[in-house]
Scaffold this active site. Structure first.
Site, PDB file in Angstrom:
ATOM      1  N   ASP A 347       0.830  -1.209   0.000  1.00  0.00           N
ATOM      2  CA  ASP A 347       0.000   0.000   0.000  1.00  0.00           C
ATOM      3  C   ASP A 347       0.863   1.257   0.000  1.00  0.00           C
ATOM      4  O   ASP A 347       2.022   1.237   0.398  1.00  0.00           O
ATOM      5  CB  ASP A 347      -0.916   0.005   1.222  1.00  0.00           C
ATOM      6  N   GLU A 348       0.258   2.341  -0.450  1.00  0.00           N
ATOM      7  CA  GLU A 348       0.790   3.699  -0.291  1.00  0.00           C
ATOM      8  C   GLU A 348       2.284   3.774  -0.621  1.00  0.00           C
ATOM      9  O   GLU A 348       3.091   4.218   0.193  1.00  0.00           O
ATOM     10  CB  GLU A 348       0.523   4.195   1.125  1.00  0.00           C
TER      11      GLU A 348
END
EC number: 3.2.1.52
Length: 789
Positions: A347-348
């Site tokens: 993620d991210e």
């Protein structure tokens, strides 16, 4: 005590009864004798009770494995400790006749995995299951049917040691029932992790997702890379509250040794809980980069982050040594965790370093990675990382799981997707025939506030997920067809720990929302019922009391709704609380008592007031409800919305803007109205000719959340003829990079005039400035109150 050695013999000497005072709900069977959470999927009450005494015998089938015997050992030991009775246990063959006053545990391969059948009559108790998990969950149900004293540590003299007669056939809706605990942002020691596992076992959860690494700390010992804990486990500063440029410079750290991890994994396995480790990559790696800066694109120097949020520096997939590092770490992880699933985050992960890194660009060229209409080549570089890590884990008999960002670019062939940014990612993955775990932030992020009364709460990351919102989740979206729905394998609640500083706070955020989550995960949709769940909640709360864990009492406190029904200047307040407990209130600033006004109907507020209310409950004290109303010439007059707020942030509608209530620094509490695509355009009927000369608006600034101030306020007024004339306009400069987050008021002053109606137009920041990472995107604008003077 071990059944395999002591069957047919007394398992313990008699224990003396300890006499001490207890509140009623701790020692007695509750009126609702079938208060079991999660609700069994088939439960048929039968009259009568089975009673424990010194002649009670536990009969354990020889077909059950030794781990089942250990579970039953533990149950017997706990009954003996808390009841004072002594018990017998015997290993028996399946075809043996069972004597009366016995509790029989046996194998039945026809029962679904993790399911069980429980029959209680006045003379016998029968427990059947096809596997050890089913035996374990049957024991959890038995314990919830017993006096809550079973969860204590001492004998209780006045407990009624009986079981209500019942027939139960039960099995979980989903095979994956999880909770995620983040120990990277704040560290929770071994004993607290065991308490979390005990709570999971109580609620029949079976997967602990353990977030062990992030920018703010590395929490797992890796012997091949000792600097990960020597350097990466300690940050030298931590941001104070949400003051992004203000730090506590006290070093903060902690990590789990490999021996501690083995102990926790074993403890969980004894409770039928699988532990899934997460090593978040290739982003969220500042702690690893601080330890081994050669793994980054720039070479550093790097430091373990003292801020929350996302960092631009990530692992460099252009360097082969990065994959040597990843594989070395994951090899030791696999040695510690038998879990089939290994979480790799995903993620991210910003791509800004990769765009300029010669190593990454060379890798992109070598692998022939190309941009398409949706994604740049750098997104496909992350897909390359994911696929390569997946192959390594697959070669070792493991499977990857990642957050829904792993859908960006190209999804790895065998990946399981954890959908956190709502449910759309999960829907997309299911349509691609990938296993999906639903964990949407809008329902099951347990770091979100559990109540709207945030001013009296410990600091949280924001958001609002009360227990009823958690309970309302259906993890299987109606948008999927029947075949696609089969790929939704479960649901999970997530507790991120940026603002969770202590074990008490951790438990407070989990409970009792974990009870609601357990029914989402276990109970078939047709058997879920909010009112029935609330009726069972009292019992599980008494269990928490016996276990000595901290929990929120929000469901037992007072909640309120506010309405501006017309233009007569009245705000109507409706109070409610769980059950029929009486509510007493005051409006004069004094704290309420049982001698105060008894609440019977909605309260009319027509002037500056401080509403305070209390609820009277036996054996539970809750917080005083308090709201301050401040009136101006627009308060209590329902506005007309001439433009549409953002649907997600409309809440109670136009009355939010003129109800006399101010919001705090949380835009999800219902005291704020949000706008993005359109300006805020409202008309307020003042009822009678009213002298006005200013309009003030309350706004919020959180640039990290893309929340910016307005750019202009324009005001028109009209008399009886409805002919609007422009009275004033205030230009608000575009926000600069040094703007501070906070609650800010902006005013538009104009020449005093008499008006029957007033129209107010508030322009949003149409494009986020270039200095911001989300440059040119549309900004949010939040307004809590319109003040006319």
């Amino acid at each position: 005590m071990n059944l395999s050695k002591h069957y047919g013999k007394l398992l313990a000497a008699p224990l003396s009864l300890l006499l001490f005072g207890l509140i009623a709900c701790q020692g007695k069977v509750s009126e609702n004798q079938y208060s079991v959470i999660p609700q069994p999927n088939e439960l048929h009450p039968v009259s009568g009770n089975f009673r424990f005494d010194n002649s009670t015998v536990f009969h354990v089938s020889s077909a059950l494995d030794k781990t089942c015997s250990s579970m039953i050992d533990s149950l017997i030991r706990q009954i003996e400790i808390t009841s004072g009775y002594r018990m017998k246990a015997e290993i028996v063959e399946d075809n043996e006749a069972m004597p009366q006053n016995g509790i029989t545990f046996s194998l039945n391969k026809n029962i679904a995995p993790e399911g069980y059948e429980l029959t209680i009559d006045p003379n016998d108790v029968s427990v059947q299951a096809s596997d050890r998990s089913g035996i374990f969950y049957a024991i959890q149900t038995l314990k919830q049917l017993m006096p809550t004293a079973i969860y204590g540590k001492q004998a209780v003299a006045d407990a009624q040691w009986t079981l209500p007669c019942v027939e139960i056939k039960d099995a979980p809706r989903f095979g994956y029932r999880g909770v995620m605990i983040d120990v990277a942002r704040h560290f929770f020691p071994k004993e607290e992790m065991k308490r979390v596992i005990d709570l999971m076992a109580l609620h029949k959860l079976n997967n602990l997702h353990w977030h062990l690494s992030d920018d703010q700390g590395w929490r797992i010992e890796i012997k091949k890379y000792p600097k990960l804990t020597e350097i990466g486990s300690i940050r030298n500063k931590t941001m104070i509250r949400k003051e992004w440029d203000n730090y506590d410079t006290t070093p903060y750290g902690g990590f789990f040794t490999q021996e501690e991890i083995k102990e926790i994994v074993k403890y969980a396995d004894e409770r039928c809980i699988n532990v899934i480790p997460e090593i978040d990559l290739p982003g969220h790696m500042m702690a690893a980069l601080a330890a081994y800066p050669n793994l980054g694109c720039t070479g550093g120097p790097y430091e373990v982050s003292g801020q929350w949020g996302v960092r631009d520096d990530v692992l460099c997939p252009g360097k082969e040594e990065t994959f040597t590092f990843i594989e070395g770490v994951l090899t030791e992880v696999m040695e510690l965790f038998p879990s089939k699933l290994i979480h790799i985050g995903g993620d991210e992960c910003p791509k800004v370093r990769w765009e300029k890194c010669p190593h990454c660009q060379a890798r992109i060229k070598k692998e022939g990675l190309k941009a398409n209409q949706k994604h740049s080549a750098e997104f496909f570089l992350q897909s390359y990382v994911t696929a390569r890590v997946e192959k390594f884990l697959n070669d070792h008999g493991r499977q990857i799981i990642g957050w829904d960002e792993i859908l960006e670019g190209e999804l790895a062939p065998n990946a399981t997707v954890m959908s956190w940014r709502g449910m759309d990612g999960g829907i997309e993955a299911a349509r691609l025939h990938h296993p999906v775990i639903m964990t949407p932030n809008t329902y099951v992020y347990l770091d979100y506030y559990p109540t709207l009364n945030t001013q009296d709460e410990p600091l949280a990351i924001g958001g609002y997920n009360p227990i009823e919102k958690v309970y309302s989740l259906d993890p299987v979206p109606s948008a999927l067809n029947e075949d696609e729905r089969a790929y939704i394998i479960g649901a999970q609640g997530n507790l991120w720990a940026e603002y969770i500083l202590s074990s008490d706070h951790l438990e407070y955020m989990l409970l009792p929302r974990l009870a609601a989550l357990s029914e989402v995960q276990w109970t078939q949709t047709g058997n879920k019922n909010w009112d029935r769940f609330l009726g069972s909640l009292d019992h599980i709360i008494s269990v928490y009391n016996e276990m000595g864990v901290n929990y929120g009492k929000h469901i037992y406190e007072i909640s309120a709704t506010y309405d501006v029904p017309s233009t007569d200047g009245t705000v109507m307040v409706t109070l409610s609380t769980q059950g029929d407990a009486p509510i007493y209130y005051t409006l004069d600033g004094n704290e309420p008592s049982e001698q105060s006004q008894l609440y019977k109907e909605p309260i009319q507020i027509k002037e500056n007031s401080t509403l305070q209310a209390m609820v009277k409950r036996e054996n539970m004290k809750t917080r005083i409800f308090k709201k301050e109303f401040r009136f101006n010439k627009a308060t209590g007059k329902l506005p007309t919305l001439n433009s549409a707020p953002t649907e997600k942030y409309t809440f109670a509608g136009a009355s939010i803007l003129t109800d006399g209530l101010r919001g705090d620094f949380n835009y999800s509490t219902g005291y704020w109205m949000g706008f993005m695509n359109e300006p805020m355009d409202i008309t307020i009927d003042l009822g009678t000719p009213t002298t006005v000369s200013s309009v003030k608006i309350g706004t919020m600034i959180q640039v990290g959340e893309w929340i910016f101030p307005p750019t202009k306020i324009t005001v028109w007024t009209a008399g009886k003829d409805n002919n609007f004339l422009k009275q004033g306009e205030t230009e608000i400069p575009l926000a600069t990079a040094d703007i501070k987050d906070g609650l800010i008021e902006y005013s538009c002053l104009f020449k005093e005039t008499e008006a029957n109606k007033i129209r107010i137009l508030i322009d949003t920041t149409s494009a986020i400035p270039d200095w911001h990472g989300a440059r040119n995107e549309k900004a949010h604008m939040f307004i809590d109150e319109v003040i006319v003077e």
